[in-house]
Design a protein around this motif. Structure first.
Motif, mmCIF file in Angstrom:
data_model
loop_
_atom_site.group_PDB
_atom_site.id
_atom_site.type_symbol
_atom_site.label_atom_id
_atom_site.label_comp_id
_atom_site.label_asym_id
_atom_site.label_seq_id
_atom_site.Cartn_x
_atom_site.Cartn_y
_atom_site.Cartn_z
ATOM 1 N N THR A 58 36.509 29.004 60.319
ATOM 2 C CA THR A 58 37.240 30.097 59.668
ATOM 3 C C THR A 58 37.666 31.139 60.698
ATOM 4 N N GLN A 59 36.767 31.417 61.641
ATOM 5 C CA GLN A 59 37.098 32.441 62.636
ATOM 6 C C GLN A 59 38.056 31.936 63.712
ATOM 7 N N SER A 60 38.139 30.586 63.880
ATOM 8 C CA SER A 60 39.201 30.049 64.724
ATOM 9 C C SER A 60 40.536 30.397 64.062
ATOM 10 N N ALA A 61 40.583 30.235 62.741
ATOM 11 C CA ALA A 61 41.816 30.556 62.004
ATOM 12 C C ALA A 61 42.128 32.050 62.097
ATOM 13 N N THR A 62 41.102 32.871 62.044
ATOM 14 C CA THR A 62 41.311 34.322 62.184
ATOM 15 C C THR A 62 42.006 34.621 63.509
ATOM 16 N N GLU A 63 41.598 33.877 64.538
ATOM 17 C CA GLU A 63 42.168 34.077 65.856
ATOM 18 C C GLU A 63 43.608 33.544 65.923
ATOM 19 N N ILE A 64 43.837 32.417 65.250
ATOM 20 C CA ILE A 64 45.163 31.779 65.291
ATOM 21 C C ILE A 64 46.175 32.577 64.452
ATOM 22 N N PHE A 65 45.758 32.986 63.259
ATOM 23 C CA PHE A 65 46.677 33.700 62.354
ATOM 24 C C PHE A 65 46.516 35.212 62.537
ATOM 25 N N LYS A 66 47.233 35.738 63.517
ATOM 26 C CA LYS A 66 47.055 37.159 63.841
ATOM 27 C C LYS A 66 47.602 38.064 62.749
ATOM 28 N N ASP A 67 48.599 37.555 61.984
ATOM 29 C CA ASP A 67 49.278 38.421 61.010
ATOM 30 C C ASP A 67 48.990 38.034 59.566
ATOM 31 N N LYS A 68 47.979 37.167 59.342
ATOM 32 C CA LYS A 68 47.676 36.773 57.960
ATOM 33 C C LYS A 68 46.181 36.884 57.683
ATOM 34 N N PRO A 69 45.849 37.330 56.473
ATOM 35 C CA PRO A 69 44.417 37.359 56.133
ATOM 36 C C PRO A 69 43.864 35.936 55.971
ATOM 37 N N VAL A 70 42.612 35.776 56.374
ATOM 38 C CA VAL A 70 41.955 34.467 56.334
ATOM 39 C C VAL A 70 40.708 34.571 55.456
ATOM 40 N N TYR A 71 40.501 33.609 54.553
ATOM 41 C CA TYR A 71 39.348 33.633 53.651
ATOM 42 C C TYR A 71 38.577 32.327 53.717
ATOM 43 N N PRO A 72 37.238 32.408 53.697
ATOM 44 C CA PRO A 72 36.442 31.177 53.692
ATOM 45 C C PRO A 72 36.255 30.661 52.264
ATOM 46 N N SER A 73 36.256 29.356 52.102
ATOM 47 C CA SER A 73 35.966 28.800 50.771
ATOM 48 C C SER A 73 34.535 28.280 50.709
ATOM 49 N N ASN A 74 33.862 28.292 51.865
ATOM 50 C CA ASN A 74 32.499 27.747 51.916
ATOM 51 C C ASN A 74 31.497 28.783 52.406
ATOM 52 N N ASP A 75 30.223 28.529 52.104
ATOM 53 C CA ASP A 75 29.132 29.262 52.748
ATOM 54 C C ASP A 75 28.548 28.339 53.813
ATOM 55 N N SER A 76 28.352 28.873 55.012
ATOM 56 C CA SER A 76 27.757 28.076 56.086
ATOM 57 C C SER A 76 26.249 28.241 56.005
ATOM 58 N N LEU A 77 25.531 27.131 55.952
ATOM 59 C CA LEU A 77 24.101 27.210 55.667
ATOM 60 C C LEU A 77 23.215 27.067 56.899
ATOM 61 N N PHE A 78 23.364 25.973 57.601
ATOM 62 C CA PHE A 78 22.472 25.743 58.746
ATOM 63 C C PHE A 78 22.983 24.604 59.613
ATOM 64 N N LEU A 79 22.360 24.494 60.778
ATOM 65 C CA LEU A 79 22.600 23.340 61.640
ATOM 66 C C LEU A 79 21.744 22.227 61.068
ATOM 67 N N GLY A 80 22.374 21.148 60.613
ATOM 68 C CA GLY A 80 21.605 20.181 59.838
ATOM 69 C C GLY A 80 21.597 18.770 60.396
ATOM 70 N N ASN A 81 20.568 18.041 59.980
ATOM 71 C CA ASN A 81 20.515 16.610 60.238
ATOM 72 C C ASN A 81 20.864 15.916 58.930
ATOM 73 N N MET A 82 21.705 14.885 59.005
ATOM 74 C CA MET A 82 22.023 14.145 57.786
ATOM 75 C C MET A 82 20.956 13.084 57.618
ATOM 76 N N THR A 83 20.169 13.202 56.545
ATOM 77 C CA THR A 83 19.060 12.269 56.351
ATOM 78 C C THR A 83 19.534 11.048 55.555
ATOM 79 N N ARG A 84 20.432 11.284 54.617
ATOM 80 C CA ARG A 84 21.110 10.213 53.899
ATOM 81 C C ARG A 84 22.517 10.713 53.680
ATOM 82 N N PHE A 85 23.390 9.880 53.111
ATOM 83 C CA PHE A 85 24.762 10.313 52.904
ATOM 84 C C PHE A 85 24.785 11.609 52.068
ATOM 85 N N GLN A 86 25.406 12.638 52.639
ATOM 86 C CA GLN A 86 25.525 13.951 52.010
ATOM 87 C C GLN A 86 24.187 14.566 51.593
ATOM 88 N N MET A 87 23.136 14.249 52.357
ATOM 89 C CA MET A 87 21.851 14.941 52.189
ATOM 90 C C MET A 87 21.463 15.491 53.555
#
Lengths: 293, 223
Positions: B97-126
């Motif tokens: 999201t903040q890469s986009a903030t840097e790229i779009f200097k003249d437009k507001p940028v909004y996140p659609s997700n919450d970033s939770l943690f650095l994760g290990n995938m234990t099973r598909f989408q877990m």
């Protein structure tokens, strides 16, 4: 004879708890302090126990001391970073509070401010090391203090943890970090506790066995189910049941007194720590029944 | 990878209520594996916005959303769609999201997700959190298990009194990190390693905001 002198002299030493209230009306707490002073050797003043926000431990330590009850400052690592902890220890020292119990502290999720940021910048063993440093005139970074502290530091242990080995390893780390005395989690099985003491006696530390007074069979079942490291044997639950609802507390006090007496008579440990949890007024009576008053 | 979770779309709608036209950016890496920034998620967002009277001018799932320069280059082909949008909704992590903030200097940028943690995938989408990116790894001394992350108190010297039957007091379904460390060290015949008292953590090693350059001196000279 103060708490340290009592323990070090070999006197069977008794501590209890003073729980700071949530709010500024301390009438009841002052009453508890009056009840306990002159009877016990020292009182732990809890530090936002169960992560529930209350009056801080140090202020109440000062009040207890002024009223003639020697305090043990409980310090947890949950709410303060290393700067806050050391600063409060220096503050305790100039107020004349010289007993400190170093603990990690219950997690905020147990308390009434679950959204709070937990700190745990350091933890119990490291805090004991910090106290050592302050006692030798240095902060934990090695900076010179203008005047050292003179704390008598203690720690806690859960003799009935399962598995117990990692807990015993931590106990040893606490001993090496300078803990002079230990107060244990509540114990109800003296034979099992003897097993723990066989281990603890290898070290030059004093051990005060923890007691939580049983009020009913229901409470005993609750402790067994929900409180880590506490096991109330079935025969004690049966004893409470047989006493009937009205006499259950009386039976609980008898159990407590009987076990304290056994610990003292058989010289199993160096003293006891009675956690009355809202029944501070019963502590003197339990001590009487145990033959300590 | 960075684990993300979708925000409540109605909250997003409330946040962007003063705008009508949006450009959507996902990410083909972590957010795609989490299902929060892949083509399917972007289509779902498009349908939601359109059903609420909004317009989506275009969309892109860049290869690596947090690679600012690469994403900027990929966006060149969507120049008009981007220019036409009132705002940008980024469907990856806080870094993307903040890469986009840097790229779009003249437009507001909004996140659609919450970033939770650095994760290990234990099973598909877990996903499970194993590492806290603390800046100074200690797991060489803790049986390859991070107590800072796996213990809710982040204890470095052993279990607390809250451990019960090998489980954590905070989450009774989760094994106590220090019991895991103990058991692994024991099985590896390495219990002596557990006797060491680790020094208090040097938190300055992980001071925010982190930055690092691994460019070689040669490269710098060429530049």
């Amino acid at each position: 004879m103060n708490f340290k002198e009592a323990l070090e002299s070999g006197k069977f030493t008794v501590t209890a708890e003073v729980g700071p209230p949530k709010g500024t009306d301390i009438t009841e707490m002052l009453h508890h302090i009056d009840l306990l002073k002159g009877k016990i050797d020292a009182a732990n003043v809890t530090d936002n126990q169960s992560a529930v926000m209350r009056i801080n431990s140090l202020s109440v330590c000062k009040i207890a001391m002024d009223k003639g009850l020697e305090p043990i400052l409980q310090m947890t690592c949950r709410d303060r970073n290393r700067i806050g902890l050391q600063s409060d220890l220096l503050g305790a020292s100039i107020l004349g509070v010289h007993n400190v119990l170093c603990m990690t502290g219950d997690h905020t999720s147990a308390g009434d401010h679950k959204e709070a940021k937990t700190v745990y910048d350091i933890e119990s063993v490291q805090l004991l090391n910090v106290v050592n440093n302050l006692n030798s005139g240095k902060d934990m970074m090695g900076n010179e203090l203008k005047g050292p502290t003179s704390f008598y530091q203690g720690a806690v242990v859960t003799p009935e943890a399962n598995p117990v080995e990692p807990q015993l390893m931590k106990f040893e780390k606490k001993v090496n970090a300078g803990a002079n005395f230990f107060q244990t989690q509540a114990i109800y099985d003296i034979d099992k506790f003897k097993g723990f003491m066989d281990f603890a006696r290898k070290f030059d530390v004093k051990v005060l066995a923890g007691f939580v007074v049983l009020k009913s069979a229901g409470m005993a079942n609750f402790l067994n189910k929900f409180v880590p490291g506490i096991t109330v044997p079935q025969e004690l639950i049966d004893e409470l049941k047989e006493a009937g609802k009205e006499k259950a507390l009386d039976a609980g006090m008898n159990i407590c007194a009987r076990q304290i007496k056994q610990l003292k008579d058989e010289k199993i440990c160096d003293g006891v720590h009675i956690m009355a949890i809202g029944m501070e007024d019963k502590v003197p009576e339990i001590m009487e029944r145990a033959g300590l008053l | 990878m960075i684990i993300t979770k979708k925000k409540d779309p109605n909250n997003i709608l409330e946040t962007v209520k003063k705008y009508d036209k949006f450009f959507l950016i996902g990410c083909s890496e972590c957010a795609s594996l989490c299902g929060t920034g892949n083509e399917e998620a972007l289509q779902e967002m498009t349908d939601f916005l359109e059903s609420n009277g909004k317009k989506v001018t275009g969309q892109l799932v860049p290869k690596t959303g947090c690679q600012t320069l690469g994403t900027k280059i990929e966006l060149k082909k969507d120049k008009e769609a981007c220019a036409d949008a009132d705002a940008v909704i980024v469907m990856s992590c806080g870094a993307g999201t903040q890469s986009a903030t840097e790229i779009f200097k003249d437009k507001p940028v909004y996140p659609s997700n919450d970033s939770l943690f650095l994760g290990n995938m234990t099973r598909f989408q877990m996903f499970d959190e194993r590492c806290s990116l603390c800046g100074e790894c200690v797991i060489g001394k803790t049986a390859g298990i991070c107590p800072l992350t796996n213990c809710p108190k982040g204890l470095l010297v052993g279990p607390c009194g809250g451990m019960s039957d090998g489980k954590c007091e905070v989450s009774p379904d989760v094994p106590c990190a220090w019991v895991r460390i103990y058991e692994r060290q024991k099985s590896l015949d390495n219990l002596d390693e557990m006797k060491e008292v680790l020094e208090p953590k040097d938190w300055s090693a992980g001071q925010k905001p982190g930055n690092l350059s691994t460019r070689s001196e040669k490269k710098e000279e060429k530049k």
